[in-house]
Design an enzyme around this catalytic site. Structure first.
Site, mmCIF file in Angstrom:
data_model
loop_
_atom_site.group_PDB
_atom_site.id
_atom_site.type_symbol
_atom_site.label_atom_id
_atom_site.label_comp_id
_atom_site.label_asym_id
_atom_site.label_seq_id
_atom_site.Cartn_x
_atom_site.Cartn_y
_atom_site.Cartn_z
ATOM 1 N N LYS A 135 0.808 -1.216 0.000
ATOM 2 C CA LYS A 135 0.000 0.000 0.000
ATOM 3 C C LYS A 135 0.844 1.271 0.000
ATOM 4 O O LYS A 135 0.522 2.247 -0.672
ATOM 5 C CB LYS A 135 -0.944 0.005 1.208
ATOM 6 N N HIS A 174 -15.086 -4.137 7.442
ATOM 7 C CA HIS A 174 -14.295 -3.939 6.232
ATOM 8 C C HIS A 174 -14.511 -5.025 5.179
ATOM 9 O O HIS A 174 -13.757 -5.120 4.215
ATOM 10 C CB HIS A 174 -12.794 -3.817 6.564
ATOM 11 N N GLU A 199 -9.580 1.303 -6.075
ATOM 12 C CA GLU A 199 -10.469 1.574 -4.949
ATOM 13 C C GLU A 199 -10.180 2.959 -4.381
ATOM 14 O O GLU A 199 -9.024 3.304 -4.102
ATOM 15 C CB GLU A 199 -10.293 0.508 -3.866
ATOM 16 N N GLU A 229 -6.252 1.653 -2.864
ATOM 17 C CA GLU A 229 -5.436 0.531 -3.333
ATOM 18 C C GLU A 229 -5.953 0.073 -4.684
ATOM 19 O O GLU A 229 -7.037 0.477 -5.120
ATOM 20 C CB GLU A 229 -5.481 -0.629 -2.333
ATOM 21 N N ASN A 259 -6.796 -3.486 -6.810
ATOM 22 C CA ASN A 259 -6.924 -4.935 -6.852
ATOM 23 C C ASN A 259 -6.583 -5.388 -8.260
ATOM 24 O O ASN A 259 -7.305 -5.078 -9.214
ATOM 25 C CB ASN A 259 -8.345 -5.366 -6.479
ATOM 26 N N ARG A 274 -6.846 -7.843 -10.229
ATOM 27 C CA ARG A 274 -7.555 -9.065 -10.611
ATOM 28 C C ARG A 274 -9.010 -8.713 -10.856
ATOM 29 O O ARG A 274 -9.428 -7.569 -10.676
ATOM 30 C CB ARG A 274 -7.477 -10.086 -9.468
#
Length: 642
Positions: A116, A234, A274, A292, A294, A296
């Site tokens: 991150k 979360h 995101e 962040e 992702n 995929r």
């Protein structure tokens, strides 16, 4: 286009990839563990290869075994799905070194977004807004405390290698920082093998809005946004697209920022950027920040497919096979609104504890269903306990949400506890219906959302009929000429009397209901119920807008006594990760006794009362079954003798 691909995953995502590959004329190879030999994805694939034992580390995380299976079956490419090895850059490199195609981004792109702190620095260089905070390498506690002061409380401590809320702590005042830091670092070390953290400004009314991107290694497009703000600890619960309240200007700004992020790392394939959004003054172009990426396909990708008309898995295969991006940005549009609800086997009253069990009955409502299970399948303790994703699409948000609520009402599951009632309560929540959502909504409303619905009298009466074997209108004692009365084994005193053709008077706890079986189903007190039933060995489930479960005791069975109050039992099958006590040790109520790892989560076993540990019945590393005794506290007699 590929002739054959291997899918390095299981469950609903493996089935989803198989569906698209079949439509495109591409043969598929499934891999499976010993626990998944009879799984739905194995049945759907053209070929299947056993790759190891039930634990993920012995099967779905064995990259070399998966690559060997691909080469042995003649597969040309590997689709990773999500989870497991999907974001492991070393696996990508190994796939390519074996002469195969990885259907996804490059290993370098995954590495660029893997941590991150490094990802945020890279995004800042690319002109993508990032949350104010400290993302540096200095992990000295005093330095981090100073960084938190500079950012301004409240702050979030976040593991740099984290995900799913692990290694994350909110801190509201300086006096609490040191303890929160130690806790976050310890959890991060256990979960990710990396204790490093970053410090970020805490957003007071946060919304989680993400943008779907797709690249070909050089250029990228975005397929608009999804709102994933309905979260519990979360973890996403219900997702939707597009985001409620989104303005054209903000959509353009977020989309452009997401494309810059993807192009900055030469991204290829499907990915998600995101963002955290401060919604305290509505959606504003200067109030969103990168969280962040992702690297995929996302679990919630079906809502994007629904509003764009794009099959993202098809795009993945086409781009991986060397084709250009199928559409330009100006060719992508939004039509209508879509929702996705994640249906899990979990015990909501017990704190959403993951559950196991056999799906004795499974029937879905009118919706797009993404699932990896069928009726008769078992929810295994080895993997995520997802049953299905329920997806609806309508011309407006209100229509799509009404469709979701209706589809959840029509969904029937028996054999395990689920979060179905919780999802239904969310779909009917007035704040959610109004689009007034943020990541704290579920936490604020948790009591109302998880309150068990009291079964209506009609459902209770029909459960007695089902327990008596008369739900279908036939069975012993369903007489046409005599008011035959008999007691029925039930969780409360119950009896029924056949009062005429297809008519029964049911008495439960002193209340009598008139029930009639007509051509269109059961009616109670003159009202049509639409009820359906599942009768199990020890319970009856009545589906009537919700699932109502009733105990069906065996009158011949001996009453078994409950476990001694001093025993701490495993709530599900799992691995004993740690034991914190020893025989003879005094404990207080709520003290940690042990940690059980099951279904991708760690569950801390706490002392139910104060006392002295009499016996530790397991060792760390032991695999235990549900109900196994872990720790025994001494009873009063033993303590007095001591």
């Amino acid at each position: 286009m590929f002739r054959k691909i291997l899918i390095a995953n299981r469950g609903e995502i493996a089935c989803r990839v198989i569906d698209t590959a079949r439509r495109m004329g591409v043969a598929t190879v499934a891999v499976y563990s010993e626990a998944d030999a009879g799984a739905r994805h194995v049945a759907l694939a053209d070929e299947a290869v056993l790759i190891g034992g039930p634990a993920p580390r012995d099967s779905y995380l064995r990259g070399a075994a998966i690559i060997a299976a691909a080469r042995a079956t003649g597969a040309e490419a590997i689709h990773p799905g999500y989870g497991f090895l999907s974001e492991n850059p070393d696996f990508v490199d190994a796939v390519e070194a074996a002469g195969l195609v990885f259907i996804g981004p490059s290993g370098d792109a995954i590495r660029a977004m893997g941590l991150k702190d490094a990802a945020k620095a890279l995004m800042a260089q690319a002109g993508v807004p990032v949350v104010p905070g400290y993302h540096g390498a200095n992990q000295d506690p005093e330095h981090l405390a100073g960084a938190a002061e500079a950012v301004g409380y409240p702050v979030l401590i976040k593991a740099v290698a984290g995900g799913g809320g692990k290694g994350m702590r909110r801190v509201d005042r300086p006096a609490d920082f040191a303890a929160a830091l130690a806790s976050a670092q310890g959890e991060a070390l256990t979960a990710f093998g990396n204790p490093a953290v970053l410090i970020e400004k805490y957003v007071e009314k946060p919304r989680h809005i993400e943008v779907q991107v797709f690249g070909d290694g050089t250029s990228a497009v975005h397929l608009f946004e999804r709102d994933c703000s309905l979260q519990r600890r979360h973890q996403k619960v219900i997702e939707e697209a597009p985001a409620p309240g989104m303005t054209p200007a903000m959509r353009a700004a977020m989309g452009q920022a997401a494309v810059r992020a993807a192009e900055a790392i030469g991204y290829s394939g499907a990915g998600t950027i995101e963002f955290i959004v401060d919604a305290s003054e509505g959606l504003r172009e200067d109030r969103f920040w990168f969280m962040e990426m992702n690297t995929r396909l996302q679990v919630e990708h079906p809502v994007t497919e629904a509003i764009t008309g794009v099959d993202l898995v098809e795009w993945q295969l086409r781009v991986a096979a060397g084709e250009p991006l199928p559409r330009r940005q100006d060719e992508l549009t939004i039509t209508g609104h879509a929702f996705e609800a994640r249906l899990y086997a979990e015990d909501v009253p017990a704190g959403f504890l993951p559950a196991t069990g056999t799906l004795a009955h499974l029937n879905f409502g009118a919706a797009r269903i993404e699932t990896g299970v069928r009726a008769g399948d078992t929810i295994s303790p080895w993997y995520d306990p997802m049953i299905a994703k329920v997806v609806t699409h309508g011309p407006t948000r209100a229509v799509a949400l009404a469709q979701l609520a209706r589809a959840l009402e029509q969904t029937e599951v028996a054999g395990t506890v689920t979060n179905l009632g919780f999802l239904g309560a969310l779909a009917r929540h007035p704040g959610f219906a109004a689009g007034d959502v943020d990541t704290g909504l579920i936490g604020r409303e948790i009591d109302a959302l998880t309150a068990a619905a009291e079964p209506p009298a009609a459902a209770r009466a029909l459960a007695v009929i089902a327990a008596a074997g008369l739900a279908g209108g036939t069975g012993p004692g369903f007489s046409l000429w005599a008011p035959l009365t008999r007691a029925v084994p039930f969780e409360e005193p119950a009896s029924l009397a056949v009062t005429g053709p297809g008519r029964v008077a049911v008495t439960v706890a002193g209340t009598t209901q008139d029930c009639a079986l007509r051509a269109d189903g059961w009616w109670v007190e003159g009202a049509k119920t639409g009820a359906r039933f599942h009768v199990g060995a020890d319970e009856v489930t009545v589906f009537m807008g919700a699932a109502y479960r009733f105990a069906r005791p065996d009158p011949l069975a001996r009453r078994s006594e409950g476990p001694a109050s001093g025993l701490t039992l495993a709530p599900m099958p799992g691995l004993v990760k740690a034991v914190f006590v020893a025989a003879g040790q005094a404990v207080a109520e709520g003290d940690r006794l042990a940690v059980l790892e099951a279904m991708k989560m760690e569950h801390t076993m706490l002392a139910a009362r104060a006392g002295t540990v009499a016996e530790v019945l397991v060792d760390p590393g032991a695999q235990v079954e549900a109900g196994a005794a872990l720790i025994r506290l001494a009873d009063e007699t033993e303590e007095e003798a001591a």
